[in-house]
Scaffold this motif. Sequence first.
Motif, PDB file in Angstrom:
ATOM      1  N   PHE A 194      12.655  96.599  33.989  1.00 53.98           N
ATOM      2  CA  PHE A 194      13.654  98.025  33.511  1.00 53.98           C
ATOM      3  C   PHE A 194      12.465  99.208  33.100  1.00 53.98           C
ATOM      4  CE2 PHE A 194      16.345  94.460  32.184  1.00 53.98           C
ATOM      5  CZ  PHE A 194      17.101  94.530  33.299  1.00 53.98           C
ATOM      6  N   THR A 195      11.403  99.035  32.534  1.00 55.62           N
ATOM      7  CA  THR A 195      10.572 100.083  31.982  1.00 55.62           C
ATOM      8  C   THR A 195       9.829 100.674  33.257  1.00 55.62           C
ATOM      9  OG1 THR A 195       8.814  98.512  31.534  1.00 55.62           O
ATOM     10  CG2 THR A 195      10.185  99.175  29.661  1.00 55.62           C
ATOM     11  N   ASN A 196       9.591 100.123  34.356  1.00 58.17           N
ATOM     12  CA  ASN A 196       9.181 100.652  35.537  1.00 58.17           C
ATOM     13  C   ASN A 196      10.088 101.136  36.537  1.00 58.17           C
ATOM     14  OD1 ASN A 196       5.950 100.257  35.442  1.00 58.17           O
ATOM     15  ND2 ASN A 196       6.505  98.279  34.890  1.00 58.17           N
ATOM     16  N   PHE A 197      11.347 101.219  36.196  1.00 59.90           N
ATOM     17  CA  PHE A 197      12.614 101.329  37.216  1.00 59.90           C
ATOM     18  C   PHE A 197      11.929 102.750  37.782  1.00 59.90           C
ATOM     19  CE2 PHE A 197      16.376 103.836  37.760  1.00 59.90           C
ATOM     20  CZ  PHE A 197      16.824 102.764  38.944  1.00 59.90           C
ATOM     21  N   LYS A 198      11.889 103.715  36.959  1.00 58.09           N
ATOM     22  CA  LYS A 198      11.645 105.187  37.567  1.00 58.09           C
ATOM     23  C   LYS A 198      10.213 105.123  38.509  1.00 58.09           C
ATOM     24  CE  LYS A 198      11.259 109.546  35.540  1.00 58.09           C
ATOM     25  NZ  LYS A 198      11.429 110.364  37.011  1.00 58.09           N
ATOM     26  N   ASN A 199       9.205 104.525  38.123  1.00 58.25           N
ATOM     27  CA  ASN A 199       7.858 104.402  38.599  1.00 58.25           C
ATOM     28  C   ASN A 199       8.170 103.843  40.135  1.00 58.25           C
ATOM     29  OD1 ASN A 199       6.228 105.256  36.820  1.00 58.25           O
ATOM     30  ND2 ASN A 199       6.020 103.423  36.077  1.00 58.25           N
ATOM     31  N   VAL A 200       9.176 102.919  40.321  1.00 57.86           N
ATOM     32  CA  VAL A 200       9.392 101.945  41.396  1.00 57.86           C
ATOM     33  C   VAL A 200      10.198 103.015  42.515  1.00 57.86           C
ATOM     34  CG1 VAL A 200      10.483 100.312  42.646  1.00 57.86           C
ATOM     35  CG2 VAL A 200       9.080  99.785  40.618  1.00 57.86           C
ATOM     36  N   VAL A 201      11.139 103.695  41.811  1.00 57.63           N
ATOM     37  CA  VAL A 201      12.053 104.417  42.521  1.00 57.63           C
ATOM     38  C   VAL A 201      11.264 105.737  43.059  1.00 57.63           C
ATOM     39  CG1 VAL A 201      14.104 105.906  42.562  1.00 57.63           C
ATOM     40  CG2 VAL A 201      14.075 104.155  41.192  1.00 57.63           C
ATOM     41  N   ASP A 202      10.559 106.459  42.184  1.00 58.11           N
ATOM     42  CA  ASP A 202       9.757 107.319  42.776  1.00 58.11           C
ATOM     43  C   ASP A 202       8.734 107.255  43.763  1.00 58.11           C
ATOM     44  OD1 ASP A 202      11.128 108.824  40.865  1.00 58.11           O
ATOM     45  OD2 ASP A 202       9.587 109.271  39.294  1.00 58.11           O
ATOM     46  N   SER A 319      20.178 101.400  27.671  1.00 56.14           N
ATOM     47  CA  SER A 319      19.459 101.213  26.575  1.00 56.14           C
ATOM     48  C   SER A 319      17.842 101.925  26.424  1.00 56.14           C
ATOM     49  CB  SER A 319      19.106  99.584  26.086  1.00 56.14           C
ATOM     50  OG  SER A 319      20.390  99.199  25.987  1.00 56.14           O
ATOM     51  N   HIS A 320      17.350 101.906  27.444  1.00 53.67           N
ATOM     52  CA  HIS A 320      15.991 102.362  27.688  1.00 53.67           C
ATOM     53  C   HIS A 320      15.727 103.780  28.003  1.00 53.67           C
ATOM     54  CE1 HIS A 320      13.674  98.696  26.536  1.00 53.67           C
ATOM     55  NE2 HIS A 320      14.387  98.181  27.650  1.00 53.67           N
ATOM     56  N   THR A 321      17.042 104.431  28.295  1.00 51.16           N
ATOM     57  CA  THR A 321      17.235 105.633  28.781  1.00 51.16           C
ATOM     58  C   THR A 321      17.063 106.855  27.783  1.00 51.16           C
ATOM     59  OG1 THR A 321      18.019 107.419  30.383  1.00 51.16           O
ATOM     60  CG2 THR A 321      19.551 106.051  29.293  1.00 51.16           C
ATOM     61  N   LYS A 322      16.556 108.077  28.124  1.00 56.02           N
ATOM     62  CA  LYS A 322      17.073 109.167  27.071  1.00 56.02           C
ATOM     63  C   LYS A 322      18.227 109.822  27.530  1.00 56.02           C
ATOM     64  CE  LYS A 322      14.537 112.986  29.489  1.00 56.02           C
ATOM     65  NZ  LYS A 322      13.515 113.859  29.366  1.00 56.02           N
ATOM     66  N   ASN A 323      18.689 110.680  26.679  1.00 54.00           N
ATOM     67  CA  ASN A 323      19.854 111.449  26.793  1.00 54.00           C
ATOM     68  C   ASN A 323      21.275 110.421  26.995  1.00 54.00           C
ATOM     69  OD1 ASN A 323      18.125 113.469  27.070  1.00 54.00           O
ATOM     70  ND2 ASN A 323      18.656 114.148  29.346  1.00 54.00           N
ATOM     71  N   GLN A 324      21.086 109.374  26.548  1.00 56.84           N
ATOM     72  CA  GLN A 324      22.216 108.368  26.552  1.00 56.84           C
ATOM     73  C   GLN A 324      23.754 108.714  26.704  1.00 56.84           C
ATOM     74  OE1 GLN A 324      20.916 106.268  23.286  1.00 56.84           O
ATOM     75  NE2 GLN A 324      20.593 104.364  24.474  1.00 56.84           N
ATOM     76  N   SER A 325      23.798 109.875  25.777  1.00 57.59           N
ATOM     77  CA  SER A 325      25.310 110.184  25.501  1.00 57.59           C
ATOM     78  C   SER A 325      25.862 110.992  26.769  1.00 57.59           C
ATOM     79  CB  SER A 325      25.359 111.027  24.351  1.00 57.59           C
ATOM     80  OG  SER A 325      24.579 112.333  24.491  1.00 57.59           O
ATOM     81  N   GLU A 326      24.830 111.675  27.733  1.00 56.43           N
ATOM     82  CA  GLU A 326      25.424 112.428  28.817  1.00 56.43           C
ATOM     83  C   GLU A 326      25.678 111.666  29.881  1.00 56.43           C
ATOM     84  OE1 GLU A 326      22.239 114.910  29.629  1.00 56.43           O
ATOM     85  OE2 GLU A 326      21.967 115.641  27.407  1.00 56.43           O
ATOM     86  N   LEU A 327      25.604 110.401  30.074  1.00 49.62           N
ATOM     87  CA  LEU A 327      25.524 109.360  31.149  1.00 49.62           C
ATOM     88  C   LEU A 327      26.491 108.765  31.500  1.00 49.62           C
ATOM     89  CD1 LEU A 327      21.688 108.650  31.004  1.00 49.62           C
ATOM     90  CD2 LEU A 327      22.702 110.432  32.333  1.00 49.62           C
ATOM     91  N   SER A 339      12.593 107.088  24.177  1.00 43.73           N
ATOM     92  CA  SER A 339      12.308 106.863  25.341  1.00 43.73           C
ATOM     93  C   SER A 339      12.306 108.508  25.919  1.00 43.73           C
ATOM     94  CB  SER A 339      13.404 106.230  26.271  1.00 43.73           C
ATOM     95  OG  SER A 339      13.266 106.552  27.486  1.00 43.73           O
ATOM     96  N   ILE A 340      11.187 108.549  26.887  1.00 45.98           N
ATOM     97  CA  ILE A 340      10.690 109.704  27.307  1.00 45.98           C
ATOM     98  C   ILE A 340      11.361 109.861  28.819  1.00 45.98           C
ATOM     99  CG2 ILE A 340       8.909 110.479  25.736  1.00 45.98           C
ATOM    100  CD1 ILE A 340       7.179 109.340  28.135  1.00 45.98           C
ATOM    101  N   ALA A 341      12.264 108.980  29.505  1.00 43.72           N
ATOM    102  CA  ALA A 341      12.637 108.844  30.812  1.00 43.72           C
ATOM    103  C   ALA A 341      14.102 109.011  30.962  1.00 43.72           C
ATOM    104  CB  ALA A 341      11.816 107.722  31.511  1.00 43.72           C
ATOM    105  N   LYS A 342      14.459 109.520  31.859  1.00 42.59           N
ATOM    106  CA  LYS A 342      15.935 109.565  32.229  1.00 42.59           C
ATOM    107  C   LYS A 342      15.874 108.395  33.421  1.00 42.59           C
ATOM    108  CE  LYS A 342      19.530 112.360  33.729  1.00 42.59           C
ATOM    109  NZ  LYS A 342      19.692 113.748  34.253  1.00 42.59           N
ATOM    110  N   LEU A 343      16.743 107.345  33.022  1.00 42.13           N
ATOM    111  CA  LEU A 343      16.748 106.216  34.051  1.00 42.13           C
ATOM    112  C   LEU A 343      18.083 106.107  34.907  1.00 42.13           C
ATOM    113  CD1 LEU A 343      15.132 103.359  31.657  1.00 42.13           C
ATOM    114  CD2 LEU A 343      13.929 105.230  33.301  1.00 42.13           C
TER     115      LEU A 343
END
Length: 503
Positions: A194-202, A319-327, A339-343
């Motif tokens: 989960f913590t590498n989700f963005k790294n793998v996608v990018d 749980s690990h994303t920022k900006n939870q309320s907008e998602l 968290s500093i990443a939007k997942l």
Amino acid sequence: PATSMEELVSLCKRRGFIFQGSEIYGGLQGFYDYGPLGVELKNNIKAAWWRTNVYERDDMEGLDASIIMHRQVLRHSGHEATFSDPMVDNKKNNKRYRLDHLVKDQKADVIARVAAAMGADAENFPALIAALNADPAKASEALRAGGVRDAFSGEVGEWTEPKPFNMMFKTTIGPVADDESYGYLRPETAQGIFTNFKNVVDSTSRRLPFGIAQIGKAFRNEITPRNFIFRVRELEQMEIEFFCTPGTDEDWHAHWLEKRLSWWEAQGVPRSKIEILDVPKEDLAHYSKRTYDLMYDYPTLGHEEIEGIANRSDYDLGSHTKNQSELGLVARVEENSDSIAKLTIPHPETNKPVVPFVIEPSAGVDRAMLAVLSEAFTKETLENGNERIVLKLRPHLAPIKVAVIPLARNKPELVDLARTIKGELQGLGLGRVLLEDSGNIGKAYRRHDEVGTPYCVTVDFDTVGKGEDPSLTDTVTVRDRDTLAQERVKISELSSWIQAKLR
Ligand code: ATP
């Protein structure tokens, strides 16, 4: 298949599959070491899983994340707050037990008395445990009233109230041991995905649906490690987090259930030995929308979990994303301002950012090994009345693929030729090939039956032209583990013969 855990434990120790950890200092409970054959079998199981789930699919990537993780990871994953089991202490001897294990191990009449004291149904075990947890004071009274015995001393215990016990191993990071300098050994490999989700996608440009696979160690400070390698404190997991569009999750859940069952079948663990438990709503973990537990029929233990396949909704990335309320998250998550990443990932149809749902097939390597060994274990009575133990492992799992045996260990021409043949077969890349020059052919066959070597190749006097039958020159005997058939094969054709059999 094996009929008792004991016969597996004894074979594993005798032949070098599994040893007690730190044994020469009295052993360390819940830790095991994999010996010369254990490491091969374990590697082969992991390779088979990786092949099926990463190489043979077009929608998977691999990962190997670190074991020690930032405490924020395990805080926001929910593990700091909830990764605990209720335990009780016996005040008479200071032994500590996991509450559910303690109650489960009691005789039926004891369980009935505990249930009666709680006003719970003795037949519904999860409900009984839930009732005990809900009211610790009443629970301790019920354990006393029921006459719950200590598993260690056998005496009726004097029980404390159940208390949650967090199972994570905490460790100091760096030279200063202050309140902030600690991390956790991961209790599951999943969080690294989960913590590498963005790294793998990018880095791979993956779009939904796709998954990430990982194999690695995880650590759980189990209150009562037991049943050999079934419940250990240092374990290994093979986990997939499969990310999909919300709404397609139920179909993917069904897909993975099917795929996982057919993988187990290909490892020699048949469907008929696995019960699929559709976990009742009230027993589901807080993150789960639905979970199938695969319950393998272990010798002595009966049906116990070998793998869990959970629909975790958008709980983890949410749980690990920022900006939870907008998602527009579906799962109930704790607030995250660290968290500093939007997942998120673009929705395949609308292209709007979406937090994917996750299907998680999570299997234990140690429990896989126990099941594979148990299914392969066979006791046969031969025509001559002798008994033999043979591990009928699928060839791709066998620790040793071929043993090459010179008939006499003190004849250099036999030993040298055997060594040459060994080198040639080793070059095929099938896995381990062993030069077995112990000198006693009967013992060598017995040993290789017990460790599941599919083929034994024997170099004898006929092979080197010094036997009775000159037509056998440059041929070897190949013995089949399962049929015991012996065939003469030309050395020049041996590689392709073996390759054809082991493919
Ligand atoms: P259990 O209820 O038996 O404690 P669990 O439900 O906590 O297991 P999960 O958190 O779902 O297990 O972990 C996924 C898989 O990891 C399990 O299916 C199992 O194969 C393996 N596993 C979990 N805990 C252990 C352990 N202590 N020892 C060996 N394998 C384990």
